[in-house]
Design an enzyme around this catalytic site. Sequence first.
Site, PDB file in Angstrom:
ATOM      1  N   CYS A  37      -4.623  14.245   0.884  1.00 24.67           N
ATOM      2  CA  CYS A  37      -5.270  13.745  -0.336  1.00 24.67           C
ATOM      3  C   CYS A  37      -6.695  13.296  -0.056  1.00 24.67           C
ATOM      4  CB  CYS A  37      -4.453  12.602  -0.933  1.00 24.67           C
ATOM      5  SG  CYS A  37      -4.127  11.235   0.219  1.00 24.67           S
ATOM      6  N   HIS A  78      -2.502   6.303   0.035  1.00 25.10           N
ATOM      7  CA  HIS A  78      -2.789   7.444  -0.833  1.00 25.10           C
ATOM      8  C   HIS A  78      -4.181   7.267  -1.403  1.00 25.10           C
ATOM      9  CE1 HIS A  78      -2.118  10.904  -3.268  1.00 25.10           C
ATOM     10  NE2 HIS A  78      -2.141  10.250  -4.420  1.00 25.10           N
ATOM     11  N   ASN A 119      -5.434  11.760  -9.738  1.00 23.06           N
ATOM     12  CA  ASN A 119      -4.455  11.765  -8.652  1.00 23.06           C
ATOM     13  C   ASN A 119      -4.345  13.185  -8.097  1.00 23.06           C
ATOM     14  OD1 ASN A 119      -2.298  11.441  -6.942  1.00 23.06           O
ATOM     15  ND2 ASN A 119      -0.769  11.167  -8.540  1.00 23.06           N
TER      16      ASN A 119
END
Length: 666
Positions: free
Chosen positions: A74, A243, A268
């Site tokens: 990510c 994250h 996201n």
Amino acid sequence: MKGESTPECEDEALFEDRDFPPKDTSLFCDRSTPIARLQGVVTWLRPQEICSTPVLFADNINLSHSKQGLLGDCWFLCACSFLLKNRHLLNTVFPPEQPQWDDSRYRGSFKFRFWQQGHWTDVTIDDRLPCINSTLCFSRCHSPTAFWVAMLEKAYAKLHGSYERLWAGQVSEALVDLTGGLAECWSLGDRGSEEEHRPEQDSDQVKRKKLDLKLLQQVKDECAISCSTHGSPGGASELGQYHALAVMEWLDVKTMTGSDVLLLRIKNPWGRCCWEGAWTESGAGWGSIDPVSALELQARTAEGEFWLDEDEFMSQFDDVTVGYPISEEGHLKNIYTGNLLTHSHQLAGRWMKGHCAGGCRNSSSYSSNPKYWLKVCERGEVLISLLQHRKLKHTEKYAQTPLEDGENTKHQHYQAIALHMWKVEKKRFNLSRMLNRPPCASTHCHVYDREVVLHGQLEPGFYLLIPSTYQPGAEARFLIRVFSSSSTSLSALKSPAPSLPLTSDGEWETSYFRGSWVEGRTAGGSRNFLSYWQNPHFPFTVCAESTETPEVNVKITLHQSRPDTQLHPIGFHIYKIPEATPEATLPKDQDPVASCVPHCYTQDVSLTCCLPAGAYTIVPSTYQPDCSANFTLSLARRIHRKVVKSQEMLGRAIQEQISHISVMQS
């Protein structure tokens, strides 16, 4: 440089990358992450085998954004989202006009560029992508027919050695690699008590700075912003630890009562909404603003995006990474003032144990650290960055492999570093007396980050810069970068040059070879070029005694004899010479058993590896052909001697050492 294989010239043949083949070696490094379960189930397909009309980018920009797959990267995808907002940066990383699948010139290859230690590095890949059941198993675009994200991710994985090496990382590092600029990390939580007890702090103890969004007001529409969680935030319905998410935009909105509320639109990388707060689709927050504005803002959210307000943002996330804007002319823009920094310099350096690795200011050896002169010609804004190279170990397959075998932590990748600066009234001064005074600016505490940054308004004059690690004797390479609004100059204070590295861990035998790359004769360039085998060759053998235990038994360093400002990118490969085969008839299509690549713009490149007994040859090269330079190659081999009583004279020992120094005629 990575990407040494080149496309075949045959009309029908599609490029197959020998350096990053469709095998488990390209997927895994040590199988320590959850993708290890994919072993044996991945197939590699080209985009035209996945869909009928593949393209690089979708017509709708929202469908070109990345969507995370089974790989925990990510951090990299947040940086990729910044490229879509800045076409000039995207064109640098992914040069335009490359033939796609509907082009008769298409040959199955794509070229990318990443910024590495001060220079742009080319990485060429084939377009075979890892799939499960004909579906991409790692990152993809929201459009199933767009493939730029999957291609970029593969090139970045090749740069690192495997896909698994992209599992967990820092957004700041990816932003710098994709832009060549700067990125800073800000703390949102109250880390005061934790920071005050960190052992890496020296005499300049302060709490880590906290983010004030108002500081970024001047550049909020131009800079890259990413937020991250260390644990599961209260507003998250499914976010886990560590994250990263991208901030797509933020703006002040008038409420029905006339007050302002700051709203941020967050993306996201998973491609799905994961937030439960006042500003989700049916949240109570929308009732406080004009209904027309509310509908317009809600319509801006693409798949995986959501809104939250400043209070939620500051309380629910732990860190924010801010990437500096870069103009189309390539100039950095100061995130604190919005002004362009049109002047820049960079110098490479290193901390070497026993020579210039003095540790922090608490250490009596601090003054032995590398030192740099910064001359500021007129008052202006100055940013100074200290960027260290990743700590590496070496294996037979790859020249660059992370140091750790298990948990991925910054402590294992990097040294704790800091940068201090003193204003110097004249160039002749007492160093020890000056270093006893507080610096005029510093990064305060040593941190295990790849890069630390100093910033401020500087008056005209001379400044002394000293980069340091926290522990004395800690070794690493680094890059000093200076960005300024007015004219500056940067130079190193020269110290006596160290001898070529010798080893002290066990008994080693070191040989030194001198050679040269000569234009038109022995400067053959990298394996990309047919002239590669014209490069000098240096044969050596590994004895069976040195392979009795599975440990490092060969250490090689290539040193080019050129000024820092005129360096060639250099590297080398090691080839096994088959038994009863003359070295001169080495098969030209043979793959190396070990490599020190990508080619780097540095004085020295090194490789440490474990080789089985046998005959080998080293082929050092510049990246481009016909780059002339002299070089020295040091070769250290582990030896195992039987203990015997001896009364050798010192002179005899010196003669034995001299016999290992050879001058290669190339």
